[in-house]
Design a protein around this motif. Structure first.
Motif, PDB file in Angstrom:
ATOM      1  N   UNK A  71       0.848  -1.200   0.000  1.00 21.04           N
ATOM      2  CA  UNK A  71       0.000   0.000   0.000  1.00 21.04           C
ATOM      3  C   UNK A  71       0.882   1.247   0.000  1.00 21.04           C
ATOM      4  N   UNK A  72       0.488   2.189  -0.796  1.00 22.77           N
ATOM      5  CA  UNK A  72       1.262   3.412  -0.916  1.00 22.77           C
ATOM      6  C   UNK A  72       1.065   4.300   0.306  1.00 22.77           C
ATOM      7  N   UNK A  73       2.156   4.870   0.786  1.00 22.30           N
ATOM      8  CA  UNK A  73       2.081   5.795   1.912  1.00 22.30           C
ATOM      9  C   UNK A  73       2.499   7.179   1.456  1.00 22.30           C
ATOM     10  N   UNK A  74       1.958   8.176   2.106  1.00 26.51           N
ATOM     11  CA  UNK A  74       2.274   9.563   1.775  1.00 26.51           C
ATOM     12  C   UNK A  74       2.658  10.290   3.045  1.00 26.51           C
ATOM     13  N   UNK A  75       3.748  11.060   2.958  1.00 26.22           N
ATOM     14  CA  UNK A  75       4.155  11.871   4.101  1.00 26.22           C
ATOM     15  C   UNK A  75       4.286  13.315   3.659  1.00 26.22           C
ATOM     16  N   UNK A  76       3.661  14.240   4.436  1.00 27.28           N
ATOM     17  CA  UNK A  76       3.846  15.664   4.200  1.00 27.28           C
ATOM     18  C   UNK A  76       4.965  16.090   5.144  1.00 27.28           C
ATOM     19  N   UNK A  77       5.921  16.874   4.677  1.00 29.96           N
ATOM     20  CA  UNK A  77       6.980  17.379   5.545  1.00 29.96           C
ATOM     21  C   UNK A  77       7.105  18.873   5.291  1.00 29.96           C
ATOM     22  N   UNK A  78       6.191  19.685   5.886  1.00 24.39           N
ATOM     23  CA  UNK A  78       6.173  21.101   5.554  1.00 24.39           C
ATOM     24  C   UNK A  78       7.202  21.943   6.281  1.00 24.39           C
ATOM     25  N   UNK A  79       7.839  21.419   7.341  1.00 25.83           N
ATOM     26  CA  UNK A  79       8.665  22.298   8.165  1.00 25.83           C
ATOM     27  C   UNK A  79      10.094  21.809   8.310  1.00 25.83           C
ATOM     28  N   UNK A  80      10.581  20.961   7.418  1.00 27.05           N
ATOM     29  CA  UNK A  80      11.943  20.471   7.508  1.00 27.05           C
ATOM     30  C   UNK A  80      12.897  21.548   6.995  1.00 27.05           C
ATOM     31  N   UNK A  81      13.897  21.888   7.779  1.00 28.98           N
ATOM     32  CA  UNK A  81      14.838  22.925   7.369  1.00 28.98           C
ATOM     33  C   UNK A  81      15.907  22.287   6.509  1.00 28.98           C
ATOM     34  N   UNK A  82      15.993  22.730   5.257  1.00 27.18           N
ATOM     35  CA  UNK A  82      16.995  22.230   4.335  1.00 27.18           C
ATOM     36  C   UNK A  82      17.909  23.380   3.929  1.00 27.18           C
ATOM     37  N   UNK A  83      18.689  23.199   2.887  1.00 26.41           N
ATOM     38  CA  UNK A  83      19.599  24.228   2.408  1.00 26.41           C
ATOM     39  C   UNK A  83      18.861  25.405   1.818  1.00 26.41           C
ATOM     40  N   UNK A  84      19.591  26.384   1.387  1.00 25.86           N
ATOM     41  CA  UNK A  84      18.968  27.604   0.864  1.00 25.86           C
ATOM     42  C   UNK A  84      18.096  27.287  -0.327  1.00 25.86           C
ATOM     43  N   UNK A  85      16.980  27.964  -0.432  1.00 20.19           N
ATOM     44  CA  UNK A  85      16.046  27.735  -1.526  1.00 20.19           C
ATOM     45  C   UNK A  85      16.658  28.225  -2.828  1.00 20.19           C
ATOM     46  N   UNK A 143      -0.172  23.822   3.758  1.00 20.26           N
ATOM     47  CA  UNK A 143      -1.213  23.787   2.736  1.00 20.26           C
ATOM     48  C   UNK A 143      -0.663  23.338   1.393  1.00 20.26           C
ATOM     49  N   UNK A 144       0.525  23.831   1.031  1.00 15.77           N
ATOM     50  CA  UNK A 144       1.140  23.418  -0.227  1.00 15.77           C
ATOM     51  C   UNK A 144       1.494  21.930  -0.194  1.00 15.77           C
ATOM     52  N   UNK A 145       2.032  21.468   0.928  1.00 15.72           N
ATOM     53  CA  UNK A 145       2.364  20.051   1.058  1.00 15.72           C
ATOM     54  C   UNK A 145       1.125  19.185   0.914  1.00 15.72           C
ATOM     55  N   UNK A 146       0.035  19.599   1.554  1.00  9.96           N
ATOM     56  CA  UNK A 146      -1.208  18.827   1.491  1.00  9.96           C
ATOM     57  C   UNK A 146      -1.794  18.844   0.082  1.00  9.96           C
ATOM     58  N   UNK A 157       0.406  16.649  -2.231  1.00  5.58           N
ATOM     59  CA  UNK A 157       0.273  15.237  -1.877  1.00  5.58           C
ATOM     60  C   UNK A 157      -1.074  14.677  -2.321  1.00  5.58           C
ATOM     61  N   UNK A 158      -2.140  15.470  -2.161  1.00  4.56           N
ATOM     62  CA  UNK A 158      -3.469  15.021  -2.574  1.00  4.56           C
ATOM     63  C   UNK A 158      -3.545  14.795  -4.077  1.00  4.56           C
ATOM     64  N   UNK A 159      -2.819  15.592  -4.837  1.00  2.80           N
ATOM     65  CA  UNK A 159      -2.793  15.424  -6.287  1.00  2.80           C
ATOM     66  C   UNK A 159      -1.917  14.247  -6.698  1.00  2.80           C
TER      67      UNK A 159
END
Length: 208
Positions: free
Chosen positions: A1-15, A87-90, A93-95
């Motif tokens: 079964x496919x799983x989906x994870x939203x990760x809206x607040x992970x701090x990564x490198x510069x955008x 909101x963007x993550x959700x 992911x929904x799409x």
């Protein structure tokens, strides 16, 4: 079964450096929703997408300014004012989840999309005749779901496409064709093109 994870607040490198949501003369961006850019270093593999992760780093900036071109990485208006990163993550992911469900091969993989820019229209631009775009940019990596081995990427993906405006936007809204719907279709068409190949079936549309 496919799983989906939203990760809206992970701090990564510069955008990545940002570009405006207002229309540009760059011919590489003058593409319609049915024209999907093909990633040259990826071939359609015998993959079974076991999960998709959408990461929206917390260091991406967002704006609520109702201007023509807010100076921000995230511009989104079709949800109530709140955590735009979540909101963007959700939304993405929904799409993507139902689209990736159709990718059913032999090798289980996890697809990770690290968002660098999500720039939709402000109210001022949407109901004007100013040319504008829906900007969707991310970095994709694909790993083996069991071993974690990197199978593809990181690969920059830019799914920017022309937005509707003025009378066209008003007519689309009256038919229920919102920015969300068109972004959903764009993301799902990309999955079909990149991971499945040309198909003659209707695109899936994620529910709100």
């Amino acid at each position: 079964m496919m799983t989906t994870r939203f990760i809206p607040a992970l701090v990564l490198g510069a955008a990545l450096a940002v570009s405006g949501c207002v229309g540009t003369t760059d011919v590489s961006r003058d593409i319609g929703p049915d024209t999907i850019p093909v990633i040259e270093n990826i071939e359609i593999q015998d993959w079974d997408v076991a999960g998709v992760e959408v990461i929206v780093p917390s260091d991406l900036t967002s704006s609520e300014a109702n201007t023509i071109k807010p100076r921000a990485d995230i511009v989104w208006r079709e949800d109530p004012i709140g955590d735009r990163h979540a909101q963007v993550a959700a939304l993405m992911s929904a799409a993507l989840e139902p689209a990736f469900e159709a990718v059913d091969g032999a090798t289980p993989v996890i697809v990770t999309l690290n968002v660098s820019r999500f720039h939709a229209q402000t109210q001022r631009v949407r109901y004007s005749n100013i040319p504008s775009e829906q900007e969707i940019e991310f970095v994709m990596t694909i790993r083996h779901a069991e071993t974690g081995a990197l199978l593809s990427g990181p690969t920059d993906v830019d799914l920017t496409f022309p937005a509707l405006g003025g009378n066209d936007a008003v007519a689309a809204d009256a038919q229920g064709i919102t920015q969300r719907i068109r972004i959903n279709e764009r993301l799902q068409a990309w999955v079909a093109e990149e991971f499945i190949g040309p198909v003659n079936t209707p695109l899936l549309v994620a529910s709100n």
